[in-house]
Design a protein around this motif. Sequence first.
Motif, PDB file in Angstrom:
ATOM      1  N   ARG A 222      48.262  45.925  48.090  1.00  0.00           N
ATOM      2  CA  ARG A 222      49.194  44.893  48.551  1.00  0.00           C
ATOM      3  C   ARG A 222      48.786  43.525  48.017  1.00  0.00           C
ATOM      4  NH1 ARG A 222      48.377  45.204  53.702  1.00  0.00           N
ATOM      5  NH2 ARG A 222      49.523  47.174  53.867  1.00  0.00           N
ATOM      6  N   ALA A 223      47.480  43.247  48.019  1.00  0.00           N
ATOM      7  CA  ALA A 223      46.991  41.958  47.505  1.00  0.00           C
ATOM      8  C   ALA A 223      47.286  41.820  46.014  1.00  0.00           C
ATOM      9  CB  ALA A 223      45.491  41.839  47.759  1.00  0.00           C
ATOM     10  N   ILE A 224      47.111  42.916  45.280  1.00  0.00           N
ATOM     11  CA  ILE A 224      47.384  42.904  43.835  1.00  0.00           C
ATOM     12  C   ILE A 224      48.857  42.623  43.571  1.00  0.00           C
ATOM     13  CG2 ILE A 224      47.454  44.364  41.771  1.00  0.00           C
ATOM     14  CD1 ILE A 224      44.874  45.687  42.816  1.00  0.00           C
ATOM     15  N   LYS A 225      49.699  43.281  44.339  1.00  0.00           N
ATOM     16  CA  LYS A 225      51.139  43.073  44.160  1.00  0.00           C
ATOM     17  C   LYS A 225      51.552  41.671  44.582  1.00  0.00           C
ATOM     18  CE  LYS A 225      52.565  47.903  44.529  1.00  0.00           C
ATOM     19  NZ  LYS A 225      53.351  48.917  45.270  1.00  0.00           N
ATOM     20  N   ASP A 226      50.971  41.168  45.676  1.00  0.00           N
ATOM     21  CA  ASP A 226      51.303  39.812  46.140  1.00  0.00           C
ATOM     22  C   ASP A 226      50.911  38.762  45.109  1.00  0.00           C
ATOM     23  OD1 ASP A 226      52.311  40.859  48.452  1.00  0.00           O
ATOM     24  OD2 ASP A 226      50.549  40.400  49.692  1.00  0.00           O
ATOM     25  N   LYS A 227      49.850  39.049  44.349  1.00  0.00           N
ATOM     26  CA  LYS A 227      49.388  38.094  43.328  1.00  0.00           C
ATOM     27  C   LYS A 227      50.105  38.312  41.990  1.00  0.00           C
ATOM     28  CE  LYS A 227      44.791  37.852  45.469  1.00  0.00           C
ATOM     29  NZ  LYS A 227      44.606  36.426  45.720  1.00  0.00           N
ATOM     30  N   LYS A 228      51.087  39.236  42.006  1.00  0.00           N
ATOM     31  CA  LYS A 228      51.919  39.506  40.828  1.00  0.00           C
ATOM     32  C   LYS A 228      51.086  39.987  39.627  1.00  0.00           C
ATOM     33  CE  LYS A 228      55.365  36.076  42.271  1.00  0.00           C
ATOM     34  NZ  LYS A 228      56.076  37.090  43.069  1.00  0.00           N
ATOM     35  N   ILE A 229      50.091  40.818  39.930  1.00  0.00           N
ATOM     36  CA  ILE A 229      49.287  41.448  38.876  1.00  0.00           C
ATOM     37  C   ILE A 229      49.862  42.839  38.638  1.00  0.00           C
ATOM     38  CG2 ILE A 229      46.993  42.276  38.248  1.00  0.00           C
ATOM     39  CD1 ILE A 229      45.863  40.089  40.088  1.00  0.00           C
ATOM     40  N   LYS A 230      50.019  43.203  37.388  1.00  0.00           N
ATOM     41  CA  LYS A 230      50.677  44.466  37.031  1.00  0.00           C
ATOM     42  C   LYS A 230      49.637  45.524  36.621  1.00  0.00           C
ATOM     43  CE  LYS A 230      52.865  41.891  34.203  1.00  0.00           C
ATOM     44  NZ  LYS A 230      52.461  40.659  34.886  1.00  0.00           N
ATOM     45  N   ILE A 231      49.793  46.712  37.193  1.00  0.00           N
ATOM     46  CA  ILE A 231      48.926  47.850  36.859  1.00  0.00           C
ATOM     47  C   ILE A 231      49.681  48.755  35.906  1.00  0.00           C
ATOM     48  CG2 ILE A 231      47.585  49.791  37.753  1.00  0.00           C
ATOM     49  CD1 ILE A 231      46.649  47.041  38.720  1.00  0.00           C
ATOM     50  N   SER A 267      31.411  50.346  39.552  1.00  0.00           N
ATOM     51  CA  SER A 267      32.170  49.104  39.714  1.00  0.00           C
ATOM     52  C   SER A 267      33.669  49.368  39.758  1.00  0.00           C
ATOM     53  CB  SER A 267      31.853  48.150  38.553  1.00  0.00           C
ATOM     54  OG  SER A 267      30.488  47.805  38.554  1.00  0.00           O
ATOM     55  N   THR A 268      34.320  48.832  40.782  1.00  0.00           N
ATOM     56  CA  THR A 268      35.778  48.863  40.907  1.00  0.00           C
ATOM     57  C   THR A 268      36.218  47.550  41.529  1.00  0.00           C
ATOM     58  OG1 THR A 268      35.597  49.955  43.059  1.00  0.00           O
ATOM     59  CG2 THR A 268      35.957  51.377  41.146  1.00  0.00           C
ATOM     60  N   VAL A 269      37.519  47.255  41.412  1.00  0.00           N
ATOM     61  CA  VAL A 269      38.045  46.013  41.970  1.00  0.00           C
ATOM     62  C   VAL A 269      37.960  46.039  43.493  1.00  0.00           C
ATOM     63  CG1 VAL A 269      40.402  46.941  41.959  1.00  0.00           C
ATOM     64  CG2 VAL A 269      40.039  44.469  42.000  1.00  0.00           C
ATOM     65  N   PHE A 270      37.683  44.869  44.089  1.00  0.00           N
ATOM     66  CA  PHE A 270      37.637  44.778  45.552  1.00  0.00           C
ATOM     67  C   PHE A 270      38.037  43.380  46.002  1.00  0.00           C
ATOM     68  CE2 PHE A 270      33.461  43.454  44.113  1.00  0.00           C
ATOM     69  CZ  PHE A 270      33.139  42.385  44.936  1.00  0.00           C
ATOM     70  N   LEU A 271      38.356  43.287  47.287  1.00  0.00           N
ATOM     71  CA  LEU A 271      38.674  41.998  47.906  1.00  0.00           C
ATOM     72  C   LEU A 271      37.423  41.448  48.564  1.00  0.00           C
ATOM     73  CD1 LEU A 271      42.140  42.511  49.665  1.00  0.00           C
ATOM     74  CD2 LEU A 271      41.587  40.706  48.032  1.00  0.00           C
ATOM     75  N   LEU A 277      40.352  38.604  44.696  1.00  0.00           N
ATOM     76  CA  LEU A 277      40.096  39.854  43.997  1.00  0.00           C
ATOM     77  C   LEU A 277      38.915  39.672  43.054  1.00  0.00           C
ATOM     78  CD1 LEU A 277      43.755  40.883  43.150  1.00  0.00           C
ATOM     79  CD2 LEU A 277      42.218  42.114  44.685  1.00  0.00           C
ATOM     80  N   VAL A 278      38.009  40.638  43.074  1.00  0.00           N
ATOM     81  CA  VAL A 278      36.846  40.616  42.193  1.00  0.00           C
ATOM     82  C   VAL A 278      36.939  41.860  41.311  1.00  0.00           C
ATOM     83  CG1 VAL A 278      34.336  40.551  42.045  1.00  0.00           C
ATOM     84  CG2 VAL A 278      35.503  39.408  43.944  1.00  0.00           C
TER      85      VAL A 278
END
Length: 391
Positions: A222-231, A267-271, A277-278
Amino acid sequence: MASQSPEDEDYMDAFMDKFKTEKYEGGFNEDTWEEEIEKIPMFMKKVPTEIDPEKNPDLACLQAMIYDEDRPPEDQAKTYKDDGNYYFKEKKYKQAVASYTEGLKKKCSNQEVNAILYTNRAAAQFHLGNHRSALNDVIVARKLKPDHLKAFVRGVLCHIELKNFSEAVQWCDNGLKIDPKEKQLLELRTKADKLKRAKERDARKARLKEKKQLSEKEVLLRAIKDKKIKIFNPHCGSSDEDEEDRELKHLSELSLAGLDSEIAVSSTVFLNENGNLVWPVLILYPEYGQTDFISAFNEESRFIDHLHVMFGQELPPWDIDHKYLPTELELYFEDVEREEMYQINAGHTLLQVLQHKRYFVRNGTPSFIVLVRSSPFLKQYLTGRNVHIVK
């Protein structure tokens, strides 16, 4: 009792006198007598697996008598049972299984003998690690002889090995109805119940952990989508129902090309605690075929700050010309679909770049290309490519 005649007495005297001058040749050798006596069937401690009638006719004769097919099936079944017990005692479990199987093939009418054959074969199978086969045998043994406690015990042991702890407890309870004081079943029930509770506790913990991880992943997505980052999603034609699961999967698929690092693997992305986002980030140096891995790149951090850390104090050993200076470097990302290059400002934050309309995070790892400004390799590398400057 009849008296001996003089002729008989003369014969015996002559026979005994013979041994005073001649040595008896049919006796045992005083050095090897133990080995020789072992060859006599009556004194054998171990029976050969294969018997050669020519080398050992006496033993072959005894074997033929023992395994006479004309004997009653029950006698034959008991013979094979005894053979199996012998092999079991010698820890020759495969041979024991074979013997018990031969005994069962006789199909004798004595159900108790058959039950013992099944139970004993189960014990041999258990020692061979064939727990499922052993369990099947004791199930049949219980049907043939419902009060056969050895079948209950061996069934419980099989269920424990197969991690069927609830079934193991149930088998113990059924056996204890026959004999409430059966020591081995009481001990096994305690063990099985303990293992059952531990398995249930572990299952509850696993469910809670999975639920927590799913919740964390949903928050992350949800955070990724809210920040308009595309996977990047290679399965764009799939149903929308599974889109979220696919995106989560691609976030966890870290690209490790050219890397051999325990840090990279974990290592993976995390809040973080501030809601930022890190990301794990891959830096590519195509001129030398080298890579750098930044395991925790905060989205609010600038690229220039990381470049100063990597090249500000000590240049990498592969930079033989000492030209990779922070102020002389240019950063790019590639639009794979359009085969275009985008030059980014080193003063930009990671988030600013990730929000670009043509940037897609692939394999859970943002990646960027670093080249030396005005170098011959840069000119060669960009030749024939459409290059856009990100403002």
